[in-house]
Write a protein that holds these residues in place. Structure first.
Motif, PDB file in Angstrom:
ATOM      1  N   SER A  50      41.722  35.338  40.265  1.00 26.59           N
ATOM      2  CA  SER A  50      40.711  36.118  40.982  1.00 26.59           C
ATOM      3  C   SER A  50      41.118  36.282  42.440  1.00 26.59           C
ATOM      4  N   GLY A  51      40.558  37.291  43.042  1.00 26.96           N
ATOM      5  CA  GLY A  51      40.829  37.544  44.459  1.00 26.96           C
ATOM      6  C   GLY A  51      40.004  36.614  45.334  1.00 26.96           C
ATOM      7  N   ASP A  52      39.389  37.184  46.338  1.00 30.18           N
ATOM      8  CA  ASP A  52      38.586  36.401  47.267  1.00 30.18           C
ATOM      9  C   ASP A  52      37.301  35.885  46.624  1.00 30.18           C
ATOM     10  N   GLN A  53      36.796  36.626  45.663  1.00 31.76           N
ATOM     11  CA  GLN A  53      35.551  36.238  44.986  1.00 31.76           C
ATOM     12  C   GLN A  53      35.858  35.501  43.694  1.00 31.76           C
ATOM     13  N   VAL A  54      35.448  34.254  43.608  1.00 33.92           N
ATOM     14  CA  VAL A  54      35.624  33.491  42.374  1.00 33.92           C
ATOM     15  C   VAL A  54      34.574  33.971  41.381  1.00 33.92           C
ATOM     16  N   PRO A  55      34.971  34.360  40.169  1.00 38.05           N
ATOM     17  CA  PRO A  55      34.005  34.860  39.195  1.00 38.05           C
ATOM     18  C   PRO A  55      33.023  33.760  38.767  1.00 38.05           C
ATOM     19  N   ALA A  56      31.756  34.003  39.006  1.00 40.63           N
ATOM     20  CA  ALA A  56      30.717  33.014  38.673  1.00 40.63           C
ATOM     21  C   ALA A  56      30.702  32.712  37.177  1.00 40.63           C
ATOM     22  N   GLU A  57      30.981  33.734  36.359  1.00 40.95           N
ATOM     23  CA  GLU A  57      30.967  33.504  34.908  1.00 40.95           C
ATOM     24  C   GLU A  57      32.106  32.570  34.480  1.00 40.95           C
ATOM     25  N   SER A  58      33.215  32.603  35.195  1.00 40.78           N
ATOM     26  CA  SER A  58      34.334  31.696  34.887  1.00 40.78           C
ATOM     27  C   SER A  58      33.982  30.263  35.282  1.00 40.78           C
ATOM     28  N   VAL A  59      33.333  30.121  36.407  1.00 44.15           N
ATOM     29  CA  VAL A  59      32.887  28.796  36.849  1.00 44.15           C
ATOM     30  C   VAL A  59      31.883  28.241  35.844  1.00 44.15           C
ATOM     31  N   LYS A  60      30.948  29.080  35.414  1.00 44.23           N
ATOM     32  CA  LYS A  60      29.940  28.663  34.436  1.00 44.23           C
ATOM     33  C   LYS A  60      30.604  28.280  33.107  1.00 44.23           C
ATOM     34  N   ALA A  61      31.575  29.087  32.668  1.00 45.32           N
ATOM     35  CA  ALA A  61      32.290  28.793  31.423  1.00 45.32           C
ATOM     36  C   ALA A  61      33.011  27.457  31.506  1.00 45.32           C
ATOM     37  N   THR A 101      41.417  26.325  29.768  1.00 45.19           N
ATOM     38  CA  THR A 101      42.495  27.088  30.399  1.00 45.19           C
ATOM     39  C   THR A 101      42.113  28.528  30.733  1.00 45.19           C
ATOM     40  N   THR A 102      41.291  29.147  29.900  1.00 45.20           N
ATOM     41  CA  THR A 102      40.922  30.546  30.159  1.00 45.20           C
ATOM     42  C   THR A 102      40.133  30.688  31.460  1.00 45.20           C
ATOM     43  N   PRO A 103      39.038  29.917  31.658  1.00 41.10           N
ATOM     44  CA  PRO A 103      38.346  30.058  32.941  1.00 41.10           C
ATOM     45  C   PRO A 103      39.196  29.613  34.130  1.00 41.10           C
ATOM     46  N   LEU A 104      40.039  28.597  33.929  1.00 42.86           N
ATOM     47  CA  LEU A 104      40.934  28.191  35.022  1.00 42.86           C
ATOM     48  C   LEU A 104      41.841  29.343  35.413  1.00 42.86           C
ATOM     49  N   ARG A 105      42.418  30.013  34.411  1.00 43.23           N
ATOM     50  CA  ARG A 105      43.315  31.144  34.667  1.00 43.23           C
ATOM     51  C   ARG A 105      42.554  32.273  35.363  1.00 43.23           C
ATOM     52  N   GLN A 106      41.324  32.554  34.932  1.00 41.06           N
ATOM     53  CA  GLN A 106      40.518  33.611  35.545  1.00 41.06           C
ATOM     54  C   GLN A 106      40.220  33.280  37.010  1.00 41.06           C
ATOM     55  N   ILE A 107      39.914  32.020  37.274  1.00 35.44           N
ATOM     56  CA  ILE A 107      39.638  31.603  38.659  1.00 35.44           C
ATOM     57  C   ILE A 107      40.910  31.720  39.492  1.00 35.44           C
ATOM     58  N   ALA A 108      42.032  31.263  38.937  1.00 37.76           N
ATOM     59  CA  ALA A 108      43.300  31.322  39.670  1.00 37.76           C
ATOM     60  C   ALA A 108      43.717  32.755  39.969  1.00 37.76           C
TER      61      ALA A 108
END
Length: 111
Positions: free
Chosen positions: A93-104, A84-91
């Motif tokens: 995020s602005g135009d740039q999806v955080p690579a660290e969230s995708v990796k997590a 849920t944490t990386p999903l929330r971070q991705i949701a």
């Protein structure tokens, strides 16, 4: 005789109440177990969808929208914070999806 009958009726009534309480407790436990199993199944299904989206490591704008839509379901379904944490971070995020969230999220999916 009436006193005995009244005592017997009272004892039967108390035994009945005890039995009803046990039936109620068993029913409540079954309902709670069923709800827990349903939530777990829903959380697992959300995880499966999220993991399929981030499998290749590339998250398009459409993928980001899909992942954002899964956040609430994942949280309600009791998915672990590692999902849920990386999903929330991705949701969020602005135009740039955080690579660290995708990796997590990929790491959580590998478990």
């Amino acid at each position: 005789m009436n006193r005995r009958l009244a005592a017997l009726a009272a004892a039967a009534f108390l035994i009945g109440l005890t039995g009803c309480g046990q039936v109620h407790d068993a029913t409540e436990k079954a309902v709670n177990d069923g709800a827990s199993q349903a939530a777990t199944a829903a959380g697992n299904e959300v995880k499966k969808h999220a993991c399929a989206i981030v499998k290749n490591g590339l998250v398009s704008a459409k993928d980001k929208e899909l992942l954002g839509g899964l956040v609430t379901s994942a949280e309600a379904g009791g998915a672990p914070a590692e999902i849920t944490t990386p999903l929330r971070q991705i949701a969020d995020s602005g135009d740039q999806v955080p690579a660290e969230s995708v990796k997590a999220l990929q790491d959580a999916c590998a478990k």
